[in-house]
Design an enzyme around this catalytic site. Structure first.
Site, PDB file in Angstrom:
ATOM      1  CE  LYS A 173      -3.834   2.379   2.761  1.00 27.58           C
ATOM      2  NZ  LYS A 173      -4.541   2.384   3.798  1.00 27.58           N
ATOM      3  CD  GLU A 179       8.530  -6.859   6.822  1.00 29.60           C
ATOM      4  OE1 GLU A 179       8.346  -7.150   7.711  1.00 29.60           O
ATOM      5  OE2 GLU A 179       8.296  -5.753   6.343  1.00 29.60           O
ATOM      6  N   GLY A 232      -5.153  -2.192   4.751  1.00 30.04           N
ATOM      7  CA  GLY A 232      -4.254  -3.382   4.352  1.00 30.04           C
ATOM      8  C   GLY A 232      -4.857  -4.647   4.443  1.00 30.04           C
ATOM      9  NE  ARG A 233      -7.490  -4.696  10.289  1.00 28.62           N
ATOM     10  CZ  ARG A 233      -6.998  -3.779  10.773  1.00 28.62           C
ATOM     11  NH1 ARG A 233      -5.759  -3.199   9.982  1.00 28.62           N
ATOM     12  NH2 ARG A 233      -7.312  -2.713  11.468  1.00 28.62           N
ATOM     13  CD  GLU A 318      -2.690  -6.033  11.295  1.00 25.59           C
ATOM     14  OE1 GLU A 318      -3.509  -5.500  10.281  1.00 25.59           O
ATOM     15  OE2 GLU A 318      -1.819  -6.213  10.900  1.00 25.59           O
ATOM     16  CG  HIS A 349      -5.925 -36.958  14.434  1.00 25.60           C
ATOM     17  ND1 HIS A 349      -6.133 -38.242  15.098  1.00 25.60           N
ATOM     18  CD2 HIS A 349      -7.046 -36.742  13.664  1.00 25.60           C
ATOM     19  CE1 HIS A 349      -7.129 -38.921  14.353  1.00 25.60           C
ATOM     20  NE2 HIS A 349      -7.774 -38.155  13.531  1.00 25.60           N
ATOM     21  CE  LYS A 477       4.702  -1.901  10.262  1.00 26.25           C
ATOM     22  NZ  LYS A 477       3.993  -1.521   9.320  1.00 26.25           N
TER      23      LYS A 477
END
Length: 519
Positions: A173, A179, A232-233, A318, A349, A477
């Protein structure tokens, strides 16, 4: 928080027990929500409605759906619903058409046999989810993902691919995400190393900052827009879906939009008692803030929904990981739960023992498709049976007397049956939802994701918090930036760090000039 209104809800919940004899089904946008295993009464309904009214739910919902200021701390809208509208605003329609044209041309030319999608968080999870759901058996394009700054992620994404027939989609964005840009730089080097004269012809950039992407090197014709009012999400609904279209078809993206838009309509117009997101939200608030459950288990009984859990983790945690209200005051009760899980029946399991007999337990959302798309009906019958059985066991439980009688029926001695019965007792009374999709399609997946979006928004209204900012991650950050600067520029290792961090910064610091001489 209005103390009296909250106390009324608490009192109503405490006076209500889970019932094994009630059936509460809510149809919404083609899927069915079963909230029978949640606490419900007329008193709960009245108290919850009063609390929502006090926090101006209707007005805040209108702001959300109509592009008003839904994110007050950042002074902007959270208008992701505009991205999936059947008749979107002009800017959205134009960008949607650009994505369609790009994908159709690539398909017609049978170009880009490989796609590397580089993004992180909201620019990654939704794409992984949709591609996994509808391309799990493979497509003619090989789609890989790189999100993590760990170099192994990018190395694995590029391994074995032909750079000359690879498209790299860079989704960020802000187009400053460290990253993403680091991984994108490795892709540029890889393309150049293959002798590609203009590697940016192999790059698509998706961002709300097209000028920044262009300055980075992306060609304007290969830059697709986001908007500042898209969190963003919620990127899945935007041009970030270009990778989905390349992998499983532009029609799949259209189906996702249509299903989500149908859920938007339901959320906007369904009355309180039959509004699926609102009822899920009420159950979530009761379970977390009144009954004290610290987490929420997501149990999708569909192998194709393997990435649904991390997608919902980001959406919920978030959004609801807040401890101050809209006025900056401490919230007086527990807010967003930890979200975790994995697909059934693997989950049975792995951790269902804890769900059934652990001292804490957790509410669970069971998600299942009534009809399968494979050719083995017995498999699906057994899958459905397991889903229903696990949910029933959580609700109904098993008394010590029942366990004792079962032991006797198996031929155990009375003494052995009595001793074993204590270990076979299930407390029961543990809440859950069951979400039933007729089958997994882009439409039903879109409706499912929008159901959770609006559920999370409504929970935020109950708690009077802002679900659209995420100030909590900024501090980490900033510290990471300082430590990275120390590593890259060989600055003094002492700084505003605790003793342990200072030790490891010194220990991990590369030798002088090691980074500059690295290949």
């Amino acid at each position: 928080m209005h103390t009296t209104l909250w106390q009324n809800l608490e009192r109503a919940v405490q006076q209500t027990q889970l019932s094994k004899d009630s059936l509460r089904l809510i149809p919404a946008a083609g899927i069915t929500l079963d909230v029978s295993a949640q606490r419900w009464s007329d008193d709960i309904a009245a108290a919850a409605q009063a609390l929502l009214n006090h926090h101006q739910f209707a007005e805040r919902r209108n702001a959300l759906l109509q592009g008003g200021i839904a994110n007050p701390t950042e002074g902007r809208a959270a208008w992701h619903t505009a991205l999936r509208a059947a008749a979107p605003i002009r800017d959205v329609a134009e960008e949607r058409q650009r994505v369609t044209d790009f994908v159709r041309l690539a398909d017609a030319e049978r170009r880009w046999r490989n796609v590397i999608h580089i993004g992180i968080g909201g620019s990654d999870w939704g794409v992984r989810l949709a591609v996994g759901a509808f391309g799990y058996a493979g497509t003619w394009r090989n789609v890989r993902f790189a999100a993590n700054i760990d170099g192994h992620a990018m190395a694995g994404a590029m391994a074995g691919l032909d750079p000359r027939d690879t498209l790299v989609v860079v989704a960020s964005k802000s187009f400053t995400t460290s990253e993403t840009l680091q991984n994108a730089q490795r892709a540029i080097e890889w393309l150049k190393g293959a002798g590609i004269a203009d590697p940016y012809q192999h790059i698509v950039a998706i961002t709300a900052k097209p000028d920044v992407a262009q300055a980075w090197g992306a060609h304007p014709s290969r830059i697709f827009k986001l908007w500042d009012w898209v969190g963003g999400r919620f990127s899945l609904w935007s041009s970030v879906g270009l990778t989905i279209a390349l992998a499983v078809g532009i029609e799949a993206v259209a189906g996702l939009h249509a299903g989500a838009a149908a859920m938007d309509h339901h959320f906007a117009h369904a009355p309180f008692a039959s509004n699926a997101p609102v009822q899920m939200a009420l159950a979530g608030v009761i379970n977390r803030s009144i009954l004290g459950y610290g987490s929420l288990n997501i149990a999708p009984y569909d192998f194709r929904l393997g990435y649904l859990v991390p997608y919902l983790q980001q959406l919920e945690m978030e959004s609801l990981g807040k401890s101050v209200d809209l006025n900056g005051n401490p919230v007086a009760m527990a807010t967003g739960p930890a979200v975790w899980g994995m697909p059934g029946t693997d989950a049975q399991h792995t951790f269902f023992q804890w769900l059934h007999q652990g001292s804490d337990g957790a509410p669970a959302d069971f998600i299942v498709c009534q009809h399968a798309d494979h050719v083995w009906p017995e498999h699906h019958t057994r899958l459905l049976a397991n889903c229903l059985a696990q949910r029933e066991a959580l609700l109904s439980g098993k008394t010590q007397a029942q366990a004792y009688e079962e032991g006797l029926a198996r031929g155990l001695t009375a003494e052995r049956a009595q001793a074993l019965a204590k270990h076979c007792t299930h407390p029961g009374g543990r809440p859950s939802n069951l979400v039933v999709l007729p089958q997994l399609s882009p439409y039903t997946l879109g409706a499912l994701l929008a159901l959770y979006e609006h559920k999370v928004f409504t929970q935020a209204v109950f708690w009077n918090i802002n679900p659209f900012d995420q100030w909590g991650v900024e501090y980490g950050k900033a510290l990471a930036g300082h430590i990275t600067h120390t590593f890259l520029h060989q600055t003094p290792k002492t700084g505003p760090h605790d003793a342990s961090t200072t030790h490891w910064v010194t220990t991990f610091s590369p030798p002088d000039n090691a980074l500059e001489s690295a290949p």
